[in-house]
Write an enzyme that holds these catalytic residues in place. Structure first.
Site, short mmCIF file in Angstrom:
data_model
loop_
_atom_site.label_atom_id
_atom_site.label_comp_id
_atom_site.label_asym_id
_atom_site.label_seq_id
_atom_site.Cartn_x
_atom_site.Cartn_y
_atom_site.Cartn_z
N GLU A 1 -5.78 -4.74 10.51
CA GLU A 1 -4.72 -3.76 10.76
C GLU A 1 -5.01 -3.02 12.06
O GLU A 1 -5.80 -2.06 12.07
CB GLU A 1 -4.66 -2.75 9.61
CG GLU A 1 -4.39 -3.38 8.26
CD GLU A 1 -3.77 -2.38 7.29
OE1 GLU A 1 -2.65 -2.63 6.86
OE2 GLU A 1 -4.40 -1.35 7.01
N LYS B 1 0.20 4.24 -0.27
CA LYS B 1 -0.43 5.44 0.31
C LYS B 1 -0.16 6.65 -0.59
O LYS B 1 -0.04 6.48 -1.80
CB LYS B 1 0.05 5.64 1.75
CG LYS B 1 -0.15 4.37 2.59
CD LYS B 1 -0.01 4.59 4.06
CE LYS B 1 -0.22 3.26 4.79
NZ LYS B 1 -0.19 3.40 6.24
N SER C 1 3.14 -1.98 10.52
CA SER C 1 4.59 -2.03 10.77
C SER C 1 5.20 -3.40 10.49
O SER C 1 6.10 -3.85 11.19
CB SER C 1 4.90 -1.58 12.21
OG SER C 1 4.48 -0.25 12.40
N GLU D 1 -6.97 4.95 7.66
CA GLU D 1 -6.73 6.37 7.33
C GLU D 1 -7.94 6.97 6.62
O GLU D 1 -8.24 8.15 6.78
CB GLU D 1 -5.44 6.49 6.49
CG GLU D 1 -4.22 6.25 7.38
CD GLU D 1 -3.03 5.63 6.67
OE1 GLU D 1 -2.95 5.67 5.43
OE2 GLU D 1 -2.16 5.08 7.39
N HIS E 1 -9.60 1.35 4.74
CA HIS E 1 -8.34 1.56 5.47
C HIS E 1 -8.59 2.55 6.62
O HIS E 1 -9.37 3.49 6.48
CB HIS E 1 -7.26 2.09 4.52
CG HIS E 1 -5.91 2.07 5.13
ND1 HIS E 1 -5.49 3.03 6.03
CD2 HIS E 1 -4.90 1.18 5.04
CE1 HIS E 1 -4.27 2.73 6.44
NE2 HIS E 1 -3.89 1.61 5.86
N ASN F 1 0.87 -1.17 0.00
CA ASN F 1 0.00 0.00 0.00
C ASN F 1 0.91 1.23 0.00
O ASN F 1 1.47 1.58 1.04
CB ASN F 1 -0.89 -0.04 1.26
CG ASN F 1 -1.72 1.22 1.43
OD1 ASN F 1 -1.80 2.04 0.52
ND2 ASN F 1 -2.33 1.37 2.60
P1 PGA Z 1 2.57 0.31 7.71
O1 PGA Z 1 1.12 0.51 7.07
O2 PGA Z 1 3.12 -0.99 7.16
O3 PGA Z 1 3.37 1.51 7.26
O4 PGA Z 1 2.40 0.27 9.18
C1 PGA Z 1 0.28 -0.59 6.83
C2 PGA Z 1 -1.00 -0.08 6.22
O5 PGA Z 1 -1.46 1.00 6.60
O6 PGA Z 1 -1.58 -0.73 5.32
#
Ligand code: PGA
Length: 252
Positions: A169, A11, A215, A99, A97, A9
């Protein structure tokens, strides 16, 4: 057996040239060293989709978007429809997601509409769920995830659900460097699989791919992926570096 997947992803990162460059190196890697039965998906910003689709054409790496409109078409300034995404050559879309839920106030009802629209237009959906820190600390993480799935996903038919991958997540682990322990991930993944089983039966549950995200990196991926109900990962930060991303795929 259910499919094992690592999805990147990106982003809101990488300009067009950088994104094309990254897609090229990842695609080249999996041309030379096939990913076998593992699915590899790049979820890029909208503007990268058409260009990256050209690069991935004929290869094993698949392409996805990170969001799509809830409506089919029409006067929705600034929105991108599922049909448009599909027309680029992409066949996945991330929906729900954290976010999107947090910064753009996307609620379960809207995410349910987006999911149905995406499926109707031939996209596979990576449906995200997960609790925030306070919800885990107060012991409400299971009920939070259950409500997200009940409202957002479990209105689908068993047939529709075949085109869905669930991504767990924990929000407190996304981009923070804090990872759920392999046991915490396994416990929630097992719970999610049980929810699918209660609603759709054992066969559907056994075939459901459930990804972990938050992470995930080369140093912890193998241990998390070794858990029986963890079928791969949704990777944010570490998907922006070819070496890290392919190392995570290799860990699967
Ligand atoms: P991250 O994000 O691996 O940077 O923690 C995962 C995600 O939001 O899909």
């Amino acid at each position: 057996m259910r499919k094992k997947i690592v999805a990147g992803n990106w982003k809101m990162n990488l300009d067009l040239a950088e994104g094309i460059g990254l897609a090229k190196t990842i695609n080249q890697y999996f041309r030379e060293k096939p990913s076998g039965e593992r699915g590899v998906i790049l979820c890029t910003p909208f503007i990268h989709l058409a260009g990256v689709a050209e690069i991935l054409k004929g290869g094993k790496v698949e392409l996805g978007a990170q969001n799509c409109a809830s409506e089919q078409s029409g006067a929705y300034t600034g929105e991108i429809s599922a049909t448009m995404i599909k027309s680029t050559g992409a066949n996945y879309v991330i929906i729900g997601h954290s976010e999107r839920r947090t910064y753009y106030h996307e609620d379960d009802m809207l995410l349910n509409r987006k999911t149905l629209t995406a499926l109707k237009n031939g996209l596979n959906v990576i449906f995200c769920c997960g609790e925030v820190k306070e919800e885990r600390e107060s012991g409400n993480h299971f009920s939070v995830v259950k409500v997200q799935l009940d409202n957002g996903l479990f209105t689908l038919s068993a047939d529709e659900l075949k085109s869905v991958v669930i991504a767990y997540e924990p929000v407190w682990a996304i981009g923070t460097g804090l990872t759920a322990t392999p046991d915490q991930a396994q416990e929630m993944h097992k719970y999610i699989r049980k929810l699918v089983q209660d609603k759709y039966g054992k066969e559907t549950a056994d075939n459901m791919t459930i990804l972990y995200g938050g992470s995930c990196k080369p140093s912890n991926a193998a241990e998390i992926f070794s858990k029986p109900d963890v079928d791969g990962g949704l990777i944010g930060g570490a998907s922006l570096k070819k070496e890290d991303f392919v190392a995570i795929v290799e860990a699967l």
